[in-house]
Design an enzyme around this catalytic site. Sequence first.
Site, PDB file in Angstrom:
ATOM      1  N   CYS A 109       0.967  -1.167   0.242  1.00 37.08           N
ATOM      2  CA  CYS A 109       0.117  -0.109  -0.091  1.00 37.08           C
ATOM      3  C   CYS A 109       0.960   1.268   0.142  1.00 37.08           C
ATOM      4  CB  CYS A 109      -0.969   0.093   1.139  1.00 37.08           C
ATOM      5  SG  CYS A 109      -2.020  -1.506   1.333  1.00 37.08           S
ATOM      6  N   HIS A 137      -2.811   8.080   5.893  1.00 38.26           N
ATOM      7  CA  HIS A 137      -3.057   6.955   5.374  1.00 38.26           C
ATOM      8  C   HIS A 137      -4.468   6.359   5.613  1.00 38.26           C
ATOM      9  CE1 HIS A 137      -1.939   2.969   3.590  1.00 38.26           C
ATOM     10  NE2 HIS A 137      -2.323   2.264   4.709  1.00 38.26           N
ATOM     11  N   HIS A 141      -9.813   1.808  -0.073  1.00 34.44           N
ATOM     12  CA  HIS A 141      -8.450   1.855   0.040  1.00 34.44           C
ATOM     13  C   HIS A 141      -7.778   1.173  -1.210  1.00 34.44           C
ATOM     14  CE1 HIS A 141      -4.442   0.738   1.305  1.00 34.44           C
ATOM     15  NE2 HIS A 141      -4.730   0.412   2.302  1.00 34.44           N
TER      16      HIS A 141
END
Length: 448
Positions: free
Chosen positions: A187, A322, A360
């Site tokens: 990620c 994040h 996400h």
Amino acid sequence: MARTRSGDGDGTDYTDHIVIAGMAVEAPGGVDNLDDFWSALAESRELIGPFPRDREWPLRELFALERTEGWGPVPDSGGFLSGATEFDPQFFGITPREAIAMDPQQRVAMRVAWRALEHAGMNPGALDGAEAGCFMGVSFSEYGPRAGAVTEHSGYRAVGTALGAVAGRISHGLGLVGPSVAVDTACASSLTALHQAAAAIRSGECDWALAGGVCVMGSPAAFYEFAKNHALAADGHLRAYSARTTGTLWGEGAGVVVLERESRARAHGHRIYARLLASRINHNGKGAPIAVPDAWAQETLVRKTIDAAELDPALVGLIEGHGTGTPVGDPLELNALCATYGPDLEHRPRLGSVKTNVGHAQAAAGMLGLIKVLLCGANGQIAPSLHADDPSPAVDWESTGLRLATELEPWEPYDGIRYAAVSSFGVAGTNAHAILAMPVLEDENTDA
């Protein structure tokens, strides 16, 4: 304070920063241009929808997982690209048969890179032989049948499924001869790609570079993994930094930016959307399980990035975190940010996460967040983070300067500059952080 130029804007005697001169995006909800993306952000729209029904995924099994002991629920919800199956192969000089064997991540990345170049005022069709780099964040997708089997697509699968081909296809299609690198730090991939692209320009490996990330899920593997770990958002909404968060929600997307030295941008008449003051990468090291974030590592990374930027952290007005929405990850990140950007109670930087809008997007998540920040700077407004009305109790909000961005609000510059930070953390332990300085645009509040 921030590092400053000594020139008067005419290209004389100034620190030659790496700058962002163009960008492009694809996001869930049919978003394929910057105007639509900004509208969705400014209007607090959630671009989440049901699972696609045209990918032959085992949805009945997926939605029934919670009835199996040890598994959590999978909501019929995610941030999916509506145009992931659309591609014009002939436009890029690719045969239809080869295009079918290509991971959709390659297809989406090629067209978003093309649009980023156009946005920078460059002709993508006139770049053959350019000493330019391409750095793309990407992770596995499990697209198509196994390569180790006889199918009608045999012969095209080696390149069609290679992660390296996401960057390689772009370089090949445009004729770029600089470094071409696919980056997989999970990620954190797209911000890692940004970091590497800037380093390649500074070292003279290339004159300019494309940097970005892409995620198109070839299978629902990520939903299976997080259902087993009871880490999915049970209600189908990603509530980053909220007291009501139950887990993350997977999404897709792509973003690409054009990087070059400020002197080159000025010489070519390119608009400067941001200076990349600094970017840094680190790892959690050992200790906790590999997938568990580490607040100390994140705080250390942020401090090193601030030092490298030679910036007073009190100047940072917006932090794009994040913000996975997980009960484990969010509190650790919040504590790291409070320790670095939050001690000054008079300075109240806004914190948010684009994941609340789009889900996400994994390898592309950091780049979508970066482009959100660039659009906020270009429009002179801070876009709200969704589901932020009930902040996490993990930190004492009264004793920190940090505030969640709960509404669209003006973003005042400091001496003509808006400063922002972007974070991205990978499930394998890699952390990335970048700090941007965005000069006020002459035609602010117009089309970015």
